[in-house]
Design an enzyme around this catalytic site. Structure first.
Site, short mmCIF file in Angstrom:
data_model
loop_
_atom_site.label_atom_id
_atom_site.label_comp_id
_atom_site.label_asym_id
_atom_site.label_seq_id
_atom_site.Cartn_x
_atom_site.Cartn_y
_atom_site.Cartn_z
N GLU A 41 0.82 -1.21 0.00
CA GLU A 41 0.00 0.00 0.00
C GLU A 41 0.86 1.26 0.00
O GLU A 41 1.97 1.27 0.52
CB GLU A 41 -0.95 0.02 1.18
CG GLU A 41 -0.30 0.19 2.54
CD GLU A 41 -1.33 0.37 3.63
OE1 GLU A 41 -1.67 1.54 3.92
OE2 GLU A 41 -1.78 -0.64 4.18
N ARG A 86 -2.19 11.43 6.77
CA ARG A 86 -2.09 10.68 5.52
C ARG A 86 -3.37 10.73 4.70
O ARG A 86 -3.37 10.41 3.52
CB ARG A 86 -1.75 9.20 5.79
CG ARG A 86 -0.33 8.98 6.21
CD ARG A 86 -0.05 7.53 6.54
NE ARG A 86 -0.04 6.71 5.34
CZ ARG A 86 -0.23 5.39 5.35
NH1 ARG A 86 -0.49 4.75 6.47
NH2 ARG A 86 -0.19 4.71 4.22
#
Length: 94
Positions: free
Chosen positions: A55, A66
């Site tokens: 990922e 994030r």
């Protein structure tokens, strides 16, 4: 598991292309968790052995963390995009 919808990379936010480029050159990545194993706990992607998927963060303008956008890559070159932190996925086509 239903079929994962396909989407052209050009239809996605421009930050997706930036992340794909970083993946293609092996980084460096902006977040320490980029490149970690994606476990597919939700089982929304095709089932594969642990370690098959990785990922990466897709930057979210204005986010102080994030954010919720990610790219998931598979060992056979497939790339999936999620804008909602693994609730739904799209398969990126070029």
């Amino acid at each position: 598991m239903g079929a994962i919808p396909e989407v052209e990379v050009s239809a996605l936010p421009p930050e997706v292309k930036t992340t794909i480029y970083l993946i293609s050159i092996g980084g460096p990545y902006p977040h320490s968790k980029d490149g970690i194993v994606f476990k597919n706990l939700e089982k929304l992607l095709p089932l594969q052995p642990r370690g098959y998927y990785k990922e990466y963060t897709v930057a979210t303008p204005g986010a102080t963390d994030r954010g919720s956008r990610r790219l998931i890559t598979g060992q056979n070159g497939e790339i999936y995009y999620t804008a909602d932190h693994y609730n739904t996925f799209q398969s990126i086509i070029y």
